[in-house]
Design a protein around this motif. Structure first.
Motif, PDB file in Angstrom:
ATOM      1  N   GLN A 245       0.825  -1.207   0.000  1.00 20.86           N
ATOM      2  CA  GLN A 245       0.000   0.000   0.000  1.00 20.86           C
ATOM      3  C   GLN A 245       0.862   1.260   0.000  1.00 20.86           C
ATOM      4  O   GLN A 245       0.524   2.249  -0.663  1.00 20.86           O
ATOM      5  CB  GLN A 245      -0.933  -0.015   1.215  1.00 20.86           C
ATOM      6  CG  GLN A 245      -2.031  -1.063   1.137  1.00 20.86           C
ATOM      7  CD  GLN A 245      -2.841  -1.167   2.413  1.00 20.86           C
ATOM      8  OE1 GLN A 245      -2.354  -0.823   3.500  1.00 20.86           O
ATOM      9  NE2 GLN A 245      -4.076  -1.652   2.300  1.00 20.86           N
ATOM     10  N   THR A 246       1.980   1.216   0.721  1.00 18.84           N
ATOM     11  CA  THR A 246       2.902   2.358   0.709  1.00 18.84           C
ATOM     12  C   THR A 246       3.476   2.578  -0.681  1.00 18.84           C
ATOM     13  O   THR A 246       3.541   3.718  -1.185  1.00 18.84           O
ATOM     14  CB  THR A 246       4.036   2.125   1.713  1.00 18.84           C
ATOM     15  OG1 THR A 246       3.501   2.020   3.018  1.00 18.84           O
ATOM     16  CG2 THR A 246       5.039   3.272   1.670  1.00 18.84           C
ATOM     17  N   SER A 247       3.896   1.505  -1.337  1.00 15.63           N
ATOM     18  CA  SER A 247       4.447   1.620  -2.692  1.00 15.63           C
ATOM     19  C   SER A 247       3.398   2.142  -3.661  1.00 15.63           C
ATOM     20  O   SER A 247       3.703   2.949  -4.554  1.00 15.63           O
ATOM     21  CB  SER A 247       4.982   0.266  -3.155  1.00 15.63           C
ATOM     22  OG  SER A 247       6.050  -0.169  -2.335  1.00 15.63           O
ATOM     23  N   ILE A 248       2.172   1.698  -3.514  1.00 13.44           N
ATOM     24  CA  ILE A 248       1.084   2.176  -4.381  1.00 13.44           C
ATOM     25  C   ILE A 248       0.890   3.678  -4.189  1.00 13.44           C
ATOM     26  O   ILE A 248       0.758   4.437  -5.155  1.00 13.44           O
ATOM     27  CB  ILE A 248      -0.216   1.402  -4.079  1.00 13.44           C
ATOM     28  CG1 ILE A 248      -0.098  -0.030  -4.599  1.00 13.44           C
ATOM     29  CG2 ILE A 248      -1.423   2.095  -4.703  1.00 13.44           C
ATOM     30  CD1 ILE A 248      -1.261  -0.920  -4.209  1.00 13.44           C
ATOM     31  N   GLY A 249       0.875   4.135  -2.925  1.00 10.73           N
ATOM     32  CA  GLY A 249       0.723   5.561  -2.666  1.00 10.73           C
ATOM     33  C   GLY A 249       1.863   6.387  -3.243  1.00 10.73           C
ATOM     34  O   GLY A 249       1.646   7.472  -3.798  1.00 10.73           O
ATOM     35  N   GLN A 250       3.071   5.885  -3.141  1.00 14.96           N
ATOM     36  CA  GLN A 250       4.222   6.601  -3.698  1.00 14.96           C
ATOM     37  C   GLN A 250       4.146   6.657  -5.219  1.00 14.96           C
ATOM     38  O   GLN A 250       4.507   7.676  -5.822  1.00 14.96           O
ATOM     39  CB  GLN A 250       5.514   5.930  -3.239  1.00 14.96           C
ATOM     40  CG  GLN A 250       5.783   6.087  -1.741  1.00 14.96           C
ATOM     41  CD  GLN A 250       6.961   5.271  -1.259  1.00 14.96           C
ATOM     42  OE1 GLN A 250       7.401   4.326  -1.929  1.00 14.96           O
ATOM     43  NE2 GLN A 250       7.495   5.617  -0.086  1.00 14.96           N
ATOM     44  N   ASN A 251       3.702   5.569  -5.849  1.00 16.93           N
ATOM     45  CA  ASN A 251       3.543   5.586  -7.297  1.00 16.93           C
ATOM     46  C   ASN A 251       2.477   6.581  -7.735  1.00 16.93           C
ATOM     47  O   ASN A 251       2.630   7.274  -8.757  1.00 16.93           O
ATOM     48  CB  ASN A 251       3.183   4.182  -7.809  1.00 16.93           C
ATOM     49  CG  ASN A 251       4.407   3.359  -8.107  1.00 16.93           C
ATOM     50  OD1 ASN A 251       5.223   3.115  -7.231  1.00 16.93           O
ATOM     51  ND2 ASN A 251       4.562   2.916  -9.342  1.00 16.93           N
ATOM     52  N   LEU A 252       1.400   6.664  -6.994  1.00 18.74           N
ATOM     53  CA  LEU A 252       0.353   7.636  -7.312  1.00 18.74           C
ATOM     54  C   LEU A 252       0.880   9.059  -7.211  1.00 18.74           C
ATOM     55  O   LEU A 252       0.576   9.910  -8.057  1.00 18.74           O
ATOM     56  CB  LEU A 252      -0.836   7.435  -6.368  1.00 18.74           C
ATOM     57  CG  LEU A 252      -1.701   6.193  -6.623  1.00 18.74           C
ATOM     58  CD1 LEU A 252      -2.672   5.976  -5.472  1.00 18.74           C
ATOM     59  CD2 LEU A 252      -2.462   6.325  -7.935  1.00 18.74           C
ATOM     60  N   ASN A 253       1.676   9.324  -6.183  1.00 21.48           N
ATOM     61  CA  ASN A 253       2.269  10.657  -6.049  1.00 21.48           C
ATOM     62  C   ASN A 253       3.220  10.966  -7.204  1.00 21.48           C
ATOM     63  O   ASN A 253       3.226  12.085  -7.742  1.00 21.48           O
ATOM     64  CB  ASN A 253       3.018  10.762  -4.721  1.00 21.48           C
ATOM     65  CG  ASN A 253       2.084  10.758  -3.524  1.00 21.48           C
ATOM     66  OD1 ASN A 253       0.905  11.083  -3.650  1.00 21.48           O
ATOM     67  ND2 ASN A 253       2.599  10.384  -2.368  1.00 21.48           N
ATOM     68  N   ALA A 254       4.028   9.987  -7.578  1.00 19.98           N
ATOM     69  CA  ALA A 254       4.976  10.197  -8.675  1.00 19.98           C
ATOM     70  C   ALA A 254       4.241  10.462  -9.982  1.00 19.98           C
ATOM     71  O   ALA A 254       4.631  11.349 -10.766  1.00 19.98           O
ATOM     72  CB  ALA A 254       5.894   8.984  -8.810  1.00 19.98           C
ATOM     73  N   LEU A 255       3.188   9.711 -10.254  1.00 21.11           N
ATOM     74  CA  LEU A 255       2.420   9.929 -11.477  1.00 21.11           C
ATOM     75  C   LEU A 255       1.765  11.302 -11.475  1.00 21.11           C
ATOM     76  O   LEU A 255       1.680  11.963 -12.524  1.00 21.11           O
ATOM     77  CB  LEU A 255       1.363   8.834 -11.633  1.00 21.11           C
ATOM     78  CG  LEU A 255       1.869   7.463 -12.094  1.00 21.11           C
ATOM     79  CD1 LEU A 255       0.750   6.431 -12.026  1.00 21.11           C
ATOM     80  CD2 LEU A 255       2.424   7.539 -13.512  1.00 21.11           C
ATOM     81  N   ALA A 256       1.298  11.739 -10.323  1.00 19.17           N
ATOM     82  CA  ALA A 256       0.679  13.063 -10.250  1.00 19.17           C
ATOM     83  C   ALA A 256       1.692  14.153 -10.599  1.00 19.17           C
ATOM     84  O   ALA A 256       1.391  15.073 -11.375  1.00 19.17           O
ATOM     85  CB  ALA A 256       0.100  13.286  -8.851  1.00 19.17           C
ATOM     86  N   VAL A 257       2.902  14.056 -10.048  1.00 19.81           N
ATOM     87  CA  VAL A 257       3.934  15.057 -10.335  1.00 19.81           C
ATOM     88  C   VAL A 257       4.332  14.999 -11.809  1.00 19.81           C
ATOM     89  O   VAL A 257       4.543  16.037 -12.450  1.00 19.81           O
ATOM     90  CB  VAL A 257       5.147  14.838  -9.416  1.00 19.81           C
ATOM     91  CG1 VAL A 257       6.307  15.746  -9.828  1.00 19.81           C
ATOM     92  CG2 VAL A 257       4.765  15.103  -7.970  1.00 19.81           C
ATOM     93  N   LEU A 258       4.456  13.807 -12.372  1.00 24.09           N
ATOM     94  CA  LEU A 258       4.818  13.679 -13.782  1.00 24.09           C
ATOM     95  C   LEU A 258       3.781  14.325 -14.696  1.00 24.09           C
ATOM     96  O   LEU A 258       4.120  14.822 -15.776  1.00 24.09           O
ATOM     97  CB  LEU A 258       4.983  12.203 -14.152  1.00 24.09           C
ATOM     98  CG  LEU A 258       6.240  11.507 -13.628  1.00 24.09           C
ATOM     99  CD1 LEU A 258       6.197  10.014 -13.939  1.00 24.09           C
ATOM    100  CD2 LEU A 258       7.501  12.119 -14.225  1.00 24.09           C
ATOM    101  N   THR A 259       2.530  14.314 -14.274  1.00 24.47           N
ATOM    102  CA  THR A 259       1.469  14.924 -15.081  1.00 24.47           C
ATOM    103  C   THR A 259       1.230  16.374 -14.705  1.00 24.47           C
ATOM    104  O   THR A 259       0.218  16.961 -15.104  1.00 24.47           O
ATOM    105  CB  THR A 259       0.162  14.128 -14.937  1.00 24.47           C
ATOM    106  OG1 THR A 259      -0.179  14.016 -13.543  1.00 24.47           O
ATOM    107  CG2 THR A 259       0.303  12.750 -15.527  1.00 24.47           C
ATOM    108  N   GLY A 260       2.138  16.964 -13.938  1.00 21.65           N
ATOM    109  CA  GLY A 260       2.041  18.379 -13.610  1.00 21.65           C
ATOM    110  C   GLY A 260       1.043  18.708 -12.522  1.00 21.65           C
ATOM    111  O   GLY A 260       0.541  19.833 -12.480  1.00 21.65           O
TER     112      GLY A 260
END
Length: 487
Positions: A245-260
């Motif tokens: 769940q922690t890794s999933i949350g971090q991936n979601l944050n990374a994708l959000a930043v990548l999409t501005g």
């Protein structure tokens, strides 16, 4: 092995204006009626390339357009994320600003080829002693021009044109890397969600086993050791859930930043689990020579050679005489209205020539400096080509290896599922001890997790392969030197 293909762009430029022409470079008019200065094929390092990839799969199809390779995964959410990232990501916007700066510098360099014209006007009122005050009004035009006798200005303009083209392909390289990074992050997210679902399903099965073991222990059919072992297995599996769940949350944050966007902006949108997107079985695999035309980093390296050649020409031309022609015309009158008629007219014309006689070796050192820069650009080009070839070969090796590994893991998963079912049935009948049940459950969880991880790895291998092939940009749009609004 085949020789390196012709440069993926053409331009109208003369090689070394101070010497005999090596030959005309082929002319192609790019979008927006602009041409790019690029090195002739003879100026590029001779690099042998393989005729075909060593590890190309048998099902590889003919090369197709790779500008939007992510659509081959058939995942609408992936396509939407990449589209948004290409529009809003900060690295892309920074590269776009650099492209605009290079365009302005190109325009400034080209303006140096034309004469300059300056207008001036002045008014003066003076008084001396008891004499009456007097007025004087003047208006004039000054013109100057430096004929480009030895091509210094033309070479400078060609260098700025090549820099602009390199900025365009640098932007394209940022787009290629960004599209791949978003796709890898999305695939990793879906893989983690799938692994979380497997862990939760295994946790539910282990909870059921734990409850059965407790009942059997209460009935005197099982030892307390079996209960403790079942509890330990349950807690070990439960410990994997928060980590996933922690890794999933971090991936979601990374994708959000990548999409501005700010971290957390995609949590609700991507919270629901979805299958890992898989590319079509047939690969759009270009031959090595076509990859070198498609890769934006290789094109950037070629444009850098063109810029270095032009700057070397400019440095050589600076060692020769320069001619400057200037002229002015002026009107002078005692009243402002008198400038229109009856004004005194003064004009002048001046031509001057300058020849460097002694500079302590400064100009010679500048030529040597540009020669070294040209050699560095050629070495960088060679490195870009070799890196491109390695990237594709590595991606193909990884893809083939993961595909073979998946076949074995799927067989192991099926066998582990059968073993788990038999172990639970026999344990319920009292035919085997509890340790066997625990071993089969652990083996099944590991096999299922491995299959999910490898499926995500195969999808990621496709992404890395398309990135290595130079997919994710439009070569025609990137090499245009005109603003987007005029294309």
């Amino acid at each position: 092995m085949t020789a390196l293909p012709d440069a993926p762009f053409h331009a109208a430029a003369a090689r070394r204006p101070l010497h005999a022409a090596i030959g005309a470079i082929s002319l192609a008019v790019l979008t927006g009626c602009a041409s790019l200065s690029a090195p002739a094929t003879a100026d590029l390092p001779a690099i042998a390339t393989p005729a075909q990839w060593r590890t190309a799969p048998a099902e590889a199809g003919s090369a197709t357009a790779l500008a939007s390779w992510w659509q081959r995964f058939g995942d609408a959410e992936l396509t939407a994320l990449i589209t948004q990232a290409l529009q809003a990501n900060t690295s892309v916007r920074s590269a776009q600003a650099s492209l605009q700066q290079a365009r302005a510098q190109r325009d400034a360099a080209q303006a140096g080829l034309w004469p300059t014209l300056t207008g001036s006007g002045s008014g003066q009122r003076s008084k001396s002693g008891d004499a009456a005050a007097s007025n004087r009004f003047q208006a004039g035009l000054d013109a100057s021009w430096e004929p480009d006798l030895f091509g210094a200005n033309r070479s400078t303009a060609q260098a700025s044109e090549a820099d602009l083209a390199a900025a365009g392909t640098t932007l394209a390289n940022a787009q290629v890397s960004l599209a791949a990074e978003v796709a890898l992050g999305y695939i990793d997210l879906r893989g983690l969600q799938q692994r979380l679902a497997i862990a939760q399903a295994s946790l539910a099965a282990q909870a059921e086993t734990l409850q059965i073991t407790r009942w059997r222990a209460q009935a005197g059919l099982a030892a307390s050791l079996d209960v403790e072992q079942a509890l330990a297995a349950y807690e070990q599996t439960a410990a994997q859930v928060p980590a996933l769940q922690t890794s999933i949350g971090q991936n979601l944050n990374a994708l959000a930043v990548l999409t501005g966007q700010a971290p957390g902006a995609l949590n609700e949108r991507l919270a629901s689990a979805a299958p890992v997107p898989q590319a079509s079985a047939t690969l759009a695999l270009a031959i090595p020579a076509e990859v070198l035309r498609q890769r934006p980093d290789v094109r950037t390296a070629e444009y850098r050679i063109g810029a270095a050649l032009a700057r070397l020409d400019a440095a050589e031309a600076d060692r020769y005489p320069s001619l400057r022609i200037g002229g002015s015309v002026g009107l002078s009158a005692l009243t402002l209205s008198g400038l229109g008629s009856g004004a005194t007219i003064a004009n002048s014309l001046l031509a001057s020539i300058s020849l460097p006689l002694f500079d302590g070796g400064t100009r010679r050192a500048q030529v040597q400096s540009q020669e070294a820069a040209l050699e560095a650009a050629r070495v960088n080009y060679e490195a870009a080509v070799l890196t491109a070839l390695q990237d594709v070969e590595d991606a193909l090796l990884a893809l083939r290896g993961d595909q073979e590994r998946l076949v074995r893991q799927q067989s192991a998963q099926q066998a582990a599922a059968n073993a788990d079912l038999l172990a639970r049935q026999r344990y319920s009948s009292g035919l085997i001890d509890f340790r066997t049940v625990l071993d089969t459950q652990r083996t099944l969880l590991s096999a299922q997790d491995s299959v999910a991880s490898t499926q995500a790895s195969i999808a990621a291998d496709h992404v890395r392969l398309y990135k290595a092939l130079g997919g994710g940009w439009n070569p025609e749009a990137a090499t245009s030197t005109e603003p987007a609004s005029t294309r």
